[in-house]
Design an enzyme around this catalytic site. Structure first.
Site, PDB file in Angstrom:
ATOM      1  N   GLU A   1      12.603  32.143  -4.008  1.00 42.15           N
ATOM      2  CA  GLU A   1      11.291  32.659  -3.615  1.00 42.15           C
ATOM      3  C   GLU A   1      11.334  32.898  -2.110  1.00 42.15           C
ATOM      4  O   GLU A   1      11.213  31.966  -1.317  1.00 42.15           O
ATOM      5  CB  GLU A   1      10.193  31.664  -3.993  1.00 42.15           C
ATOM      6  CG  GLU A   1      10.051  31.410  -5.482  1.00 42.15           C
ATOM      7  CD  GLU A   1       9.555  32.635  -6.252  1.00 42.15           C
ATOM      8  OE1 GLU A   1       9.068  33.578  -5.610  1.00 42.15           O
ATOM      9  OE2 GLU A   1       9.654  32.640  -7.486  1.00 42.15           O
TER      10      GLU A   1
ATOM     11  N   CYS B   1       3.762  33.659   2.929  1.00 40.61           N
ATOM     12  CA  CYS B   1       4.800  34.624   2.553  1.00 40.61           C
ATOM     13  C   CYS B   1       4.235  35.886   1.910  1.00 40.61           C
ATOM     14  O   CYS B   1       4.893  36.927   1.913  1.00 40.61           O
ATOM     15  CB  CYS B   1       5.818  33.977   1.611  1.00 40.61           C
ATOM     16  SG  CYS B   1       5.109  33.363   0.073  1.00 40.61           S
TER      17      CYS B   1
END
Length: 465
Positions: free
Chosen positions: A210, A244
């Site tokens: 991720e 993010c």
């Protein structure tokens, strides 16, 4: 001496006993996670405030409540997720049992970043536990207050023969990665993601990465600028921009920029006051290293909102940049802070062309009153996730998978997707030891007639009985 060897050996031995496989054991561990969140809510909020100056509101919304929701969802659905999944059969196997069994991988490693240190620990952990694995957690050494709670408090709520928290910095993480795991789940930046993947490749260990990247946000001329500004400002400056999936830059026309900048100023003032540094609702940069990096980006383009910074307070004001060039550092690296560049484009086609010339992002956003514009951006681009007319709200749905594509990552999790990520999908066919005469069709000596009959028998049928 390898400080991890004994811990990993004992965890693998525990897994090999079958201890983690029963649904009752998995449910008990998930219930333990729920108690951990409930019993330590105040302590967790204080730790998040200490590490990131995160407000109680942001801590609850983005860390505690999401983690609790994942625990509750897994507990409600655990037995149905674990159940063998029947599949369709052909004529040759109509009398047999064909199914997919979801079995645990074994010993898994979860490496956690500092920006959402509780959420990004517990959400993948829920999936790993629900799937029946033993787990090694490696929290970030950068978010020290949360790291301390995860190391000292969390283990009290779990079976410590099956779960371990290990500490250390890059050197210790590198040492940990030398060991063989059955699955590795990493959240963080692309540079370290490549190191993790290379280490995993030595043991042919599957990974979920991720990662991040530069998330575009296209704003069409046919928009209410204040509505767009409210939504963009909230999810750009949430957690001081250290997210993010936050928008990394805006693409819009010159006309929309002239309307959007005053609206962004209005939203920032409404959210954080005339002096955002005194606002209890704005977080801080995690440390001096990241502060210095972000301070350097303030020299790109032209500051039209914010731009102030205070190193002693690790404070960078909510900032908007215009007249930004695509060759400047602020457009080359993931910002990961409260800085929002605006680049102008002539039209939608130019915006899409610019997006498609970059690496595929973790998230992509588009704002327009015209649904056709949203659909066109969605159809002509690629990203890990997409949200039209809002920010990272797609992440609040456990029914949607979360993950990247290309350089923004690989693999998916959240909700049942987490369970699936940490489960080996085992293909199973149970056949009868009788009626051997039927199998004569497939045995030598071969004949054209037997081939024709066998091919018909092997054709897919839709029956899952």
């Amino acid at each position: 001496m390898d400080s991890f060897e004994d811990t990993l050996r004992s965890l693998r031995e525990a897994f090999n006993t079958g201890r983690t496989r029963p649904a009752e054991f998995r449910a008990a561990q998930l219930q333990g996670l729920g108690r951990f969140l409930q019993d330590n809510r105040q302590q967790l909020q204080e730790a998040l405030a200490q590490d990131l100056r995160k407000s109680a509101f942001e801590s609850e919304v983005s860390e505690i409540a999401i983690s609790q929701s994942e625990v509750d969802l897994a507990l409600r659905n655990l037995r149905s997720w674990m159940k063998d999944e029947k599949v369709s059969k052909n004529l040759a196997t109509q009398l047999d049992s064909a199914f997919i069994r979801k079995e645990p991988f074994g010993l898994v490693l979860i490496i956690v970043p500092w920006n959402y240190p509780l959420n990004l620990t517990l959400v993948p952990l829920v999936g790993a536990i629900a799937a029946g694995n033993c787990v090694v957690l490696k929290p970030s050494e950068t978010s020290k207050a949360i790291e301390k709670i995860l190391a000292e408090v969390l283990p009290r709520y779990l079976d410590q023969s099956c779960f371990a928290v290990v500490l250390g910095g890059p050197q210790e993480t590198g040492q940990l990665l030398e060991h063989r795991f059955d699955y590795i789940f990493y959240t963080g930046n692309t540079y370290v993601g490549k190191i993790v993947m290379a280490a995993a490749a030595k043991h042919l260990t599957p990974v979920t990465l991720e990662l991040g990247g530069k998330n575009p946000c296209y704003v069409d001329d046919n928009c209410d600028p204040q509505t767009v500004a409210n939504r963009v400002a909230w999810f750009r400056y949430f957690n001081a921009g250290q997210t993010c999936v936050a928008p990394d830059y805006i693409l819009c026309s010159q006309e929309m920029q002239e309307r959007l900048v005053p609206a962004l100023q209005n939203a920032i003032t409404r959210f954080y006051g005339d002096n955002p540094q005194t606002s209890p609702n704005l977080g801080r940069i995690i440390n001096q290293k990241h502060f210095k990096r972000l301070q350097g980006l303030l020299g790109c383009g032209r500051v039209v909102i914010g731009g102030q910074s205070d190193e002693s307070d690790l404070y960078i004001a909510p900032t908007v940049l215009v007249d930004v060039q695509k060759t400047e550092p602020v457009m080359k690296e993931e910002i990961f802070g409260p800085i929002l560049p605006v680049m102008t484009v002539e039209n939608l086609d130019e915006a899409i062309d610019f997006i498609n010339r970059q690496e595929k992002p973790l998230a992509l956003y588009a704002f327009s009153n015209r649904s056709q514009v949203i659909k066109e951006v969605l159809a002509r681009t690629s990203s890990g996730g997409f949200c039209g007319n809002d920010g990272f709200m797609h992440m609040t749905l456990s029914s949607l998978p979360f993950g990247g594509v290309g350089s923004s990552g690989m693999g998916r999790y959240h909700g049942k997707f987490s369970f699936d990520t940490f489960s080996n999908q085992r293909a199973c066919l149970l056949r009868s030891p009788r009626m051997e005469k039927i199998n004569d069709l497939r045995y030598p000596p071969y004949s054209r007639r037997n081939l024709r009959v066998l091919l018909v028998a092997m054709e897919e049928r839709s029956c899952c009985c």
